[in-house]
Design an enzyme around this catalytic site. Structure first.
Site, PDB file in Angstrom:
ATOM      1  CD  GLU A  17      -1.528  -2.378   1.844  1.00  0.00           C
ATOM      2  OE1 GLU A  17      -0.306  -2.655   1.883  1.00  0.00           O
ATOM      3  OE2 GLU A  17      -2.401  -3.163   2.280  1.00  0.00           O
ATOM      4  CE  LYS A  19       5.636  -0.731  -6.678  1.00  0.00           C
ATOM      5  NZ  LYS A  19       7.039  -0.318  -6.861  1.00  0.00           N
ATOM      6  CD  GLU A 489      20.051 -12.018 -19.757  1.00  0.00           C
ATOM      7  OE1 GLU A 489      19.438 -11.579 -18.765  1.00  0.00           O
ATOM      8  OE2 GLU A 489      21.291 -12.150 -19.785  1.00  0.00           O
ATOM      9  NE  ARG A 520      12.226   0.301  -8.748  1.00  0.00           N
ATOM     10  CZ  ARG A 520      13.111  -0.210  -9.592  1.00  0.00           C
ATOM     11  NH1 ARG A 520      13.571  -1.430  -9.434  1.00  0.00           N
ATOM     12  NH2 ARG A 520      13.512   0.500 -10.621  1.00  0.00           N
ATOM     13  CD1 TRP A 566      20.436 -10.903  -4.298  1.00  0.00           C
ATOM     14  CD2 TRP A 566      20.212 -10.921  -6.521  1.00  0.00           C
ATOM     15  NE1 TRP A 566      21.303  -9.973  -4.819  1.00  0.00           N
ATOM     16  CE2 TRP A 566      21.190  -9.956  -6.175  1.00  0.00           C
ATOM     17  CE3 TRP A 566      19.899 -11.110  -7.870  1.00  0.00           C
ATOM     18  CZ2 TRP A 566      21.861  -9.192  -7.130  1.00  0.00           C
ATOM     19  CZ3 TRP A 566      20.563 -10.334  -8.820  1.00  0.00           C
ATOM     20  CH2 TRP A 566      21.531  -9.388  -8.450  1.00  0.00           C
ATOM     21  CD  GLU A 610      23.958  -8.608  -3.076  1.00  0.00           C
ATOM     22  OE1 GLU A 610      24.114  -7.664  -3.858  1.00  0.00           O
ATOM     23  OE2 GLU A 610      22.848  -9.040  -2.739  1.00  0.00           O
ATOM     24  CB  CYS A 648      27.545  -5.154 -11.728  1.00  0.00           C
ATOM     25  SG  CYS A 648      26.039  -6.079 -11.579  1.00  0.00           S
ATOM     26  CG  HIS A 699      23.422   1.822 -13.233  1.00  0.00           C
ATOM     27  ND1 HIS A 699      24.713   1.392 -13.446  1.00  0.00           N
ATOM     28  CD2 HIS A 699      22.805   0.812 -12.588  1.00  0.00           C
ATOM     29  CE1 HIS A 699      24.863   0.198 -12.936  1.00  0.00           C
ATOM     30  NE2 HIS A 699      23.712  -0.186 -12.412  1.00  0.00           N
TER      31      HIS A 699
HETATM   32  N1  GLN Z   1      22.947 -11.077 -17.613  1.00  0.00           N
HETATM   33  C1  GLN Z   1      22.271 -10.161 -16.774  1.00  0.00           C
HETATM   34  C2  GLN Z   1      21.749  -8.989 -17.581  1.00  0.00           C
HETATM   35  O1  GLN Z   1      22.387  -8.587 -18.490  1.00  0.00           O
HETATM   36  C3  GLN Z   1      23.162  -9.635 -15.674  1.00  0.00           C
HETATM   37  C4  GLN Z   1      22.435  -8.714 -14.730  1.00  0.00           C
HETATM   38  C5  GLN Z   1      23.218  -8.262 -13.541  1.00  0.00           C
HETATM   39  O2  GLN Z   1      24.419  -8.294 -13.521  1.00  0.00           O
HETATM   40  N2  GLN Z   1      22.562  -7.803 -12.524  1.00  0.00           N
HETATM   41  O3  GLN Z   1      20.714  -8.429 -17.327  1.00  0.00           O
HETATM   42 ZN    ZN Z   2      25.603  -6.481 -13.768  1.00  0.00          ZN
END
Ligand code: GLN
Ligand code: ZN
Length: 758
Positions: A17, A19, A489, A520, A566, A610, A648, A699
């Protein structure tokens, strides 16, 4: 009597809610007044829910419209100059500007930086501090929320982030020492505590989670100074809360702080109980974190009671509280909304509400209430059903893991030997170009998936759509002149969910939302059982994409550590064990891809770093099994099959040797945002295999130019040998639009051609 308390409740609402309310306000579809009303309604609902579940005392000021660290910065007026005018004119706008930045009408205010909250998947905003910075009180959020609860007949314990952790979690923008700011900040805390006292707060929970980290002498001095200063002022009693691990070597310090109560995490660190009981003065309150605030499983109440009784025997019931290990912010709200799950699996789950119910049973048992016995009996049956369930335990998985030899985590030949075979096979130019995997997930792609899921589009229609997108993606890459292609993908919703849905041992919730940052949320899969791969998961689309082109098509997988990291992970075996199971399932996929003619396979591990434990002393053990798991997934192939990985989201300089130990033939790694800081690591450490330091940040929609990327590649060339270097973006392109993607990749290919000539 032992009481049930809670350290914090999820703010987002069982159906997200908050969000919806916040995003409507951002879009200008609702007023500030409406947003604040909706927020208040949620707080009330959550207090009621906690009471009904059995909490004696509930937290207040645990609520936030965006993030509690941002709230703290705002409250103490740690507002960077660039937002001040806005915050003065309209506090709510100023607050959200700090969280999200503002780009409008010629104004361009970047947001505060965001980073992970300890080792959770929650992200907080990093306050910016500078030398000489003044603090004061801006607004009275903690007091107002305490009074709001009081007016509703709810006795609450306000939660504050403690002054030392606040400073340590902030960053200094001018290189000055953040801890120098302590006296001024503590004075402002003192003022606030005075107001809370005047409002009638008996206790305040003051969180100092940094006390579970490695802290040095300066940090210790800061805690002493801060709490000594707060002790002399008129204030409510303070419960000092630690969580996410053991206090460890900070315990003598903690025991000497002039506070009235202490909360300890006995889920992550049950072994610290005896030391705490020995050190903690007998006349003070002790709060035991007995129920896991970070996972979704029902507690083994008998085991928790063993700890609780030991503490009860030493401190007595009146000074004892039972609580979750940490704030329930990291847990979904109510398992009872998951009725679609198989009933046995559902009966093993405890979300925030069920966790408080468990604490009630523990407290009742400690208080000698006979009514607790029947509930404990039911809990025992549930535990037993999980322990013996065929849904959880697959003997063939255990057998296969048990028989894994050393070979399983080693390629047949060394990289030096593989290199020659692979060069010959692929015949790539120097500075080969590639991308990280995903291409723009446009609205059409998302709509098609939604139509397919809802039944509006049938399977063959959906497949045809994906095939068409994939082909277009292949053609675009050919036109741009990329050397190693990807399929894009388009068939994937999320890089973990896509695999979890196809593996045995994973379950998905309808409403298991957890806040990731701001509005999020994520709905992590639940790994409940031994992991197996019933059938190939990605071969079909990779093979199709390869059939469209003569260039090498890279197969694309999510690595075992990232899948683990995750997800909600089972708590009945070590994480390392679950990780190896996932690795074996992925290994089968890698081998199948190879057999299907895919010569280059990328296994993404963006979450490797992480997963690092909070204390350095624990890093090695983690990195050992994490790297081994990756290698198990990657080592089933022949020398001529080239394994890539990708990472990353963070800096890798301090774990670069572990990254190298993964022995991927090629790694693509985020570096452009930090202007290739990663390369500093290669001055001391010679990276052995091939590496593509990201040459542009995906990004942002900004299209980088060729010259800038040539500059970054030149920089890479100064510490790496030219025949090691690949050219690629920082990460996948799924959040970008097609136009900017094409332009950026054209510039990237041009940069690679230029550097080849040099
Ligand atoms: N192969 C994934 C993509 O290109 C890698 C994503 C990521 O590193 N978080 O979306
Ligand atoms: Zn990445």
């Amino acid at each position: 009597m032992t009481t049930v308390t809670n350290l914090g409740f999820p703010r987002i609402g069982a159906k997200r809610e908050l969000k919806r309310a916040v995003e409507a306000y951002w879009r200008g579809e609702s007023s500030a007044g409406q947003l604040l009303d909706q927020a208040q309604a949620l707080r009330h609902r959550h207090w009621q829910l906690q009471h009904a579940a059995g909490a004696d005392c509930v937290p207040s000021n645990d609520f936030s419209l965006y993030d509690h660290v941002l709230d703290t910065a705002f409250l103490f007026d740690a507002i960077p100059q660039r937002y001040r005018a806005l915050a003065d004119a309209d506090p709510l706008q100023g607050y959200f500007a700090m969280a999200r930045g503002v780009q409008k009408d010629g104004v361009d205010l970047p947001a505060l930086e965001m980073t992970k909250w300890f080792d959770t998947n929650y992200h907080y905003l990093v306050p910016e501090l500078e030398s000489g910075q003044a603090f004061g009180l801006r607004g009275d959020k903690p007091v107002a929320e305490f009074l709001e609860a009081k007016a509703a007949g709810v006795k609450s314990r306000p939660v504050l982030l403690g002054p030392v952790s606040f400073l340590l979690l902030s960053k200094s923008v001018d290189g000055s020492d953040r801890l120098d700011l302590l006296p001024g900040l503590v004075a402002a805390y003192g003022q606030l505590l005075g107001k809370l006292k005047a409002a009638g707060a008996e206790w305040v929970q003051i969180d100092e989670p940094c006390l579970v980290l490695d802290q040095d002498g300066d940090d210790h001095a800061a805690y002493r100074q801060a709490y000594a200063a707060l002790a002399v002022m008129g204030r409510p009693k303070l419960l000092l809360a630690t969580y996410f691990g053991s206090i460890g070597d900070n315990l003598p310090l903690v025991a000497g702080l002039p506070v009235d109560g202490l909360h300890v995490d006995l889920v992550r660190a049950p072994e610290q109980l005896d030391a705490v009981l020995d050190a903690w003065p007998a006349d003070r309150v002790l709060s035991l974190g007995l129920v896991d605030g970070r996972n979704v499983w029902r507690t083994d109440l008998d085991r928790a009671l063993v700890l609780a009784r030991r503490a009860h025997g030493r401190v007595g019931g009146d000074r004892l509280q039972v609580a979750p290990s940490c704030s329930l912010l990291h847990s979904p709200i109510d398992a009872m909304l998951e009725r679609a799950m198989p009933t046995d699996l559902l009966s093993w789950l405890a979300f925030a509400r069920q966790k408080i119910e468990e604490l009630r049973v523990l407290a009742d048992a400690l208080n000698g209430l006979v009514s607790a016995n029947s509930t404990l009996e039911v809990a025992r049956d549930r535990m037993a059903s999980r322990r013996h369930s065929a849904r959880v335990h697959k003997p063939e998985v255990a057998a296969r893991l048990g028989s894994l030899g050393r070979d399983a985590s080693h390629r047949t030949s060394t990289y030096a030997q593989r290199k020659g075979v692979q060069r010959q096979r692929f015949g790539l130019p120097s500075f080969p170009t590639t991308t990280i995997g995903s291409f723009p997930q446009t609205k059409e792609v998302r709509d098609a998936r939604a139509s397919f899921k809802s039944g509006k589009l049938d399977e063959s229609g959906y497949d045809a759509f994906i095939a068409c997108e994939t082909e277009r993606c292949v053609r675009v890459q050919e036109e741009i002149g990329i050397d190693v292609l990807v399929h894009g993908e388009f068939e994937r919703n999320d890089m973990v969910e896509y695999f979890g849905e196809q593996l045995d041992g994973f379950a998905f919730t309808r409403n298991g939302w957890v806040q990731s940052y701001g509005s999020r949320c994520v709905k992590p899969p639940i790994i409940y059982g031994d992991v197996m791969r019933p059938a190939p998961m990605t071969v079909r689309w990779s093979q199709y994409a390869q059939s469209l082109t003569d260039r090498p098509m890279k197969g694309m997988l999510t690595g075992p550590v990232t899948v683990l990291q995750w997800s909600f992970v089972r708590d009945d075996q070590p994480r390392s064990h679950t990780c190896r199971q996932i690795a074996l399932a992925l290994r089968d996929e890698v081998v199948d891809l190879e057999a299907a003619g895919i010569g280059i396979i990328q296994i993404d591990e963006p979450a490797l770093r992480e997963g690092l434990p909070l204390r350095r002393a624990d890093w090695k053990a983690y990195l050992d099994w994490a790297v081994e798991s990756f290698r198990i997934s990657a080592s089933g192939v022949r020398d001529e099959t080239q394994i890539h990985t990708h990472m990353c989201y963070s800096e890798f300089n301090d774990i670069i040797e572990a990254v190298a130990a993964m022995d991927a033939d090629v790694i693509s790694i985020e570096t452009s945002r930090s202007r290739m800081e990663l390369l500093d690591a290669f001055v001391k450490f010679r990276y052995p295999n091939e590496i593509g330091p990201g040459v542009y940040d995906i990004h942002s929609p900004r299209v980088p130019d060729r010259i800038e990327m040539v500059g970054l590649l030149e920089k890479a060339k100064s510490v790496l040998s030219p025949d090691q270097i690949w050219v690629n973006p920082d990460c996948g392109l799924k959040t970008r639009g097609w136009k900017e993607t094409r332009e950026a990749l054209e510039a990237m290919v041009a940069a690679a051609r230029e550097i080849r000539k040099a």
